[in-house]
Design a protein around this motif. Structure first.
Motif, PDB file in Angstrom:
ATOM      1  N   GLY A 280       5.868  16.477  -1.810  1.00  0.00           N
ATOM      2  CA  GLY A 280       5.198  17.124  -2.939  1.00  0.00           C
ATOM      3  C   GLY A 280       3.771  16.623  -3.085  1.00  0.00           C
ATOM      4  N   GLU A 281       3.586  15.321  -2.858  1.00  0.00           N
ATOM      5  CA  GLU A 281       2.238  14.737  -2.787  1.00  0.00           C
ATOM      6  C   GLU A 281       2.084  14.145  -1.386  1.00  0.00           C
ATOM      7  N   HIS A 282       0.854  13.819  -1.002  1.00  0.00           N
ATOM      8  CA  HIS A 282       0.658  13.421   0.411  1.00  0.00           C
ATOM      9  C   HIS A 282       0.568  11.914   0.632  1.00  0.00           C
ATOM     10  N   TYR A 283       0.693  11.119  -0.405  1.00  0.00           N
ATOM     11  CA  TYR A 283       0.400   9.684  -0.257  1.00  0.00           C
ATOM     12  C   TYR A 283       1.353   8.972   0.713  1.00  0.00           C
ATOM     13  N   LYS A 284       2.645   9.260   0.601  1.00  0.00           N
ATOM     14  CA  LYS A 284       3.588   8.596   1.513  1.00  0.00           C
ATOM     15  C   LYS A 284       3.401   9.092   2.946  1.00  0.00           C
ATOM     16  N   LEU A 285       3.105  10.369   3.087  1.00  0.00           N
ATOM     17  CA  LEU A 285       2.883  10.888   4.437  1.00  0.00           C
ATOM     18  C   LEU A 285       1.650  10.230   5.064  1.00  0.00           C
ATOM     19  N   LEU A 286       0.586  10.079   4.277  1.00  0.00           N
ATOM     20  CA  LEU A 286      -0.622   9.416   4.796  1.00  0.00           C
ATOM     21  C   LEU A 286      -0.293   7.993   5.247  1.00  0.00           C
ATOM     22  N   ALA A 287       0.492   7.308   4.426  1.00  0.00           N
ATOM     23  CA  ALA A 287       0.882   5.931   4.777  1.00  0.00           C
ATOM     24  C   ALA A 287       1.731   5.943   6.051  1.00  0.00           C
ATOM     25  N   GLY A 288       2.635   6.914   6.162  1.00  0.00           N
ATOM     26  CA  GLY A 288       3.481   7.028   7.356  1.00  0.00           C
ATOM     27  C   GLY A 288       2.644   7.281   8.599  1.00  0.00           C
ATOM     28  N   ILE A 289       1.642   8.134   8.472  1.00  0.00           N
ATOM     29  CA  ILE A 289       0.753   8.437   9.607  1.00  0.00           C
ATOM     30  C   ILE A 289       0.010   7.171  10.041  1.00  0.00           C
ATOM     31  N   VAL A 290      -0.524   6.440   9.063  1.00  0.00           N
ATOM     32  CA  VAL A 290      -1.257   5.210   9.398  1.00  0.00           C
ATOM     33  C   VAL A 290      -0.319   4.210  10.073  1.00  0.00           C
ATOM     34  N   GLY A 291       0.901   4.076   9.544  1.00  0.00           N
ATOM     35  CA  GLY A 291       1.869   3.153  10.143  1.00  0.00           C
ATOM     36  C   GLY A 291       2.139   3.504  11.600  1.00  0.00           C
ATOM     37  N   CYS A 292       2.321   4.789  11.886  1.00  0.00           N
ATOM     38  CA  CYS A 292       2.611   5.223  13.273  1.00  0.00           C
ATOM     39  C   CYS A 292       1.409   5.010  14.185  1.00  0.00           C
ATOM     40  N   LEU A 293       0.211   5.343  13.700  1.00  0.00           N
ATOM     41  CA  LEU A 293      -0.982   5.143  14.536  1.00  0.00           C
ATOM     42  C   LEU A 293      -1.198   3.659  14.797  1.00  0.00           C
ATOM     43  N   GLN A 294      -0.921   2.845  13.779  1.00  0.00           N
ATOM     44  CA  GLN A 294      -1.077   1.409  13.928  1.00  0.00           C
ATOM     45  C   GLN A 294      -0.133   0.864  14.996  1.00  0.00           C
ATOM     46  N   ASP A 295       1.065   1.432  15.070  1.00  0.00           N
ATOM     47  CA  ASP A 295       2.052   0.994  16.065  1.00  0.00           C
ATOM     48  C   ASP A 295       1.598   1.276  17.495  1.00  0.00           C
ATOM     49  N   GLU A 296       0.684   2.233  17.658  1.00  0.00           N
ATOM     50  CA  GLU A 296       0.183   2.525  19.013  1.00  0.00           C
ATOM     51  C   GLU A 296      -0.720   1.410  19.521  1.00  0.00           C
ATOM     52  N   GLY A 297      -1.093   0.504  18.614  1.00  0.00           N
ATOM     53  CA  GLY A 297      -1.878  -0.666  19.002  1.00  0.00           C
ATOM     54  C   GLY A 297      -3.372  -0.445  18.845  1.00  0.00           C
ATOM     55  N   GLY A 298      -4.107  -1.523  18.977  1.00  0.00           N
ATOM     56  CA  GLY A 298      -5.570  -1.457  18.914  1.00  0.00           C
ATOM     57  C   GLY A 298      -6.090  -1.338  17.496  1.00  0.00           C
ATOM     58  N   GLN A 299      -7.395  -1.276  17.424  1.00  0.00           N
ATOM     59  CA  GLN A 299      -8.087  -1.101  16.145  1.00  0.00           C
ATOM     60  C   GLN A 299      -7.857   0.307  15.612  1.00  0.00           C
ATOM     61  N   LEU A 300      -7.731   0.433  14.330  1.00  0.00           N
ATOM     62  CA  LEU A 300      -7.509   1.767  13.752  1.00  0.00           C
ATOM     63  C   LEU A 300      -8.610   2.101  12.733  1.00  0.00           C
ATOM     64  N   PRO A 301      -9.732   2.646  13.219  1.00  0.00           N
ATOM     65  CA  PRO A 301     -10.780   3.059  12.281  1.00  0.00           C
ATOM     66  C   PRO A 301     -10.413   4.408  11.646  1.00  0.00           C
ATOM     67  N   ILE A 302     -10.485   4.450  10.326  1.00  0.00           N
ATOM     68  CA  ILE A 302     -10.100   5.655   9.566  1.00  0.00           C
ATOM     69  C   ILE A 302     -11.297   6.123   8.749  1.00  0.00           C
ATOM     70  N   VAL A 303     -11.463   7.426   8.682  1.00  0.00           N
ATOM     71  CA  VAL A 303     -12.489   8.000   7.801  1.00  0.00           C
ATOM     72  C   VAL A 303     -11.795   8.874   6.774  1.00  0.00           C
ATOM     73  N   GLU A 304     -12.237   8.741   5.540  1.00  0.00           N
ATOM     74  CA  GLU A 304     -11.726   9.622   4.492  1.00  0.00           C
ATOM     75  C   GLU A 304     -12.911  10.332   3.851  1.00  0.00           C
ATOM     76  N   ILE A 305     -12.730  11.610   3.564  1.00  0.00           N
ATOM     77  CA  ILE A 305     -13.764  12.336   2.821  1.00  0.00           C
ATOM     78  C   ILE A 305     -13.192  12.683   1.461  1.00  0.00           C
ATOM     79  N   GLY A 306     -13.757  12.112   0.428  1.00  0.00           N
ATOM     80  CA  GLY A 306     -13.258  12.313  -0.930  1.00  0.00           C
ATOM     81  C   GLY A 306     -12.516  11.082  -1.433  1.00  0.00           C
ATOM     82  N   THR A 307     -13.277  10.103  -1.914  1.00  0.00           N
ATOM     83  CA  THR A 307     -12.649   8.857  -2.417  1.00  0.00           C
ATOM     84  C   THR A 307     -11.946   9.108  -3.749  1.00  0.00           C
ATOM     85  N   PHE A 308     -12.657   9.691  -4.658  1.00  0.00           N
ATOM     86  CA  PHE A 308     -12.218   9.973  -6.032  1.00  0.00           C
ATOM     87  C   PHE A 308     -11.569   8.748  -6.658  1.00  0.00           C
TER      88      PHE A 308
END
Ligand SMILES: C[S@@+](CC[C@H](N)C(=O)[O-])C[C@H]1O[C@@H](n2cnc3c(N)ncnc32)[C@H](O)[C@@H]1O
Length: 252
Positions: free
Chosen positions: A80-108
């Motif tokens: 219903g909201e995207h916060y857990k999905l965003l966290a899940g995506i970051v967790g999976c990308l992090q598992d691939e190893g290496g540095q994980l630079p993220i960009v967000e547009i819209g801090t609010f």
């Protein structure tokens, strides 16, 4: 001729249905449904999405929930909201190893940056907005200490402006995840994507778009000629789309 009459009848009857909104929700928007376009997600992207959803189900924002009224209300809503999905995506990308630079547009309020940061072990979130996070009068979830370790940095400026974009091109080119949650005004996203796709990438990048079912975003998402998946059922009710820039995700 018969096809034209049938088409007209369908359109007129369809318009007639609009007079009564058939959902009882305090919050609704008109949108359009349509069959998927030829660009299909590859197996690696689909597999990644499934892993991210599974990961999202185990995310808890118990501590962050105390940050603000908005945090208490929205962070734990899944789906219903995207916060857990965003966290899940970051967790999976992090598992691939290496540095994980993220960009967000819209801090609010900072909720999405904080949700992503909660799963970030080795990386940085650069979040962009037109206004500094300190200027938010109400419901800010960010605190000064969130910036002290350097895991989150805010930059103020308009990434649809070619000069500001050029100044930030290296950050965008290195990003492995870009979350687009900007104005959705029917202009910014088109300009930004044009600029983004013109720069050489140092790495493949997952692009997450918010509100893909909101009117101003419909054309952009439907025409997007990248491998893409509509993740709305596991993201934001107004639409969450995932696509890959500059190559495919590794399959596990
Ligand atoms: C929907 S809010 C972002 C919500 C935030 N991601 C969250 O989950 O809390 C949209 C934000 O985009 C910002 N914005 C509008 N135009 C922008 C632009 N051209 N560049 C960057 N941010 C912009 C607005 O100031 C607003 O804070």
């Amino acid at each position: 001729m018969r096809r034209i009459v049938r088409g007209l009848r369908k359109s007129i009857l369809g318009m007639g249905q609009c007079w009564r909104i058939p959902v009882s929700s305090e919050h609704w928007r008109l949108s359009v449904i349509y069959p998927p376009r030829p660009t299909q997600p590859d197996a690696a992207l689909l597999r990644f999405c499934l892993q991210a959803v599974s990961r999202a189900m185990d995310v808890s924002f118990a501590e962050l929930g105390a940050r603000s009224a908005g945090a208490a209300r929205y962070l734990e809503v899944f789906p219903g909201e995207h916060y857990k999905l965003l966290a899940g995506i970051v967790g999976c990308l992090q598992d691939e190893g290496g540095q994980l630079p993220i960009v967000e547009i819209g801090t609010f309020t900072g909720l999405s940056a904080l949700a992503m940061a909660s799963q970030l072990r080795n990386g940085k979130i650069t979040t962009y907005d037109l206004m500094p996070w300190t200027s938010l009068q109400r419901d800010a979830a960010l605190r000064a200490e969130d910036f002290s370790s350097g895991t989150i940095e805010q930059r103020v400026g308009d990434l649809a402006d070619s000069r500001f974009f050029s100044e930030n091109a290296a950050t965008l080119s290195d990003a492995r995840l870009i979350f687009m949650d900007g104005p959705k005004d029917g202009v910014f996203e088109y300009r930004f994507l044009r600029l983004l796709r013109a720069i050489p990438r140092t790495t493949k990048c997952l692009l997450v778009m918010d509100d893909i079912h909101v009117w101003n975003m419909l054309g952009l998402w439907s025409e997007l000629d990248l491998p893409k998946v509509d993740m709305t059922s596991f993201g934001h009710w107004s639409g969450t789309g995932l696509c890959v820039l500059g190559g495919t995700l590794p399959s596990k």
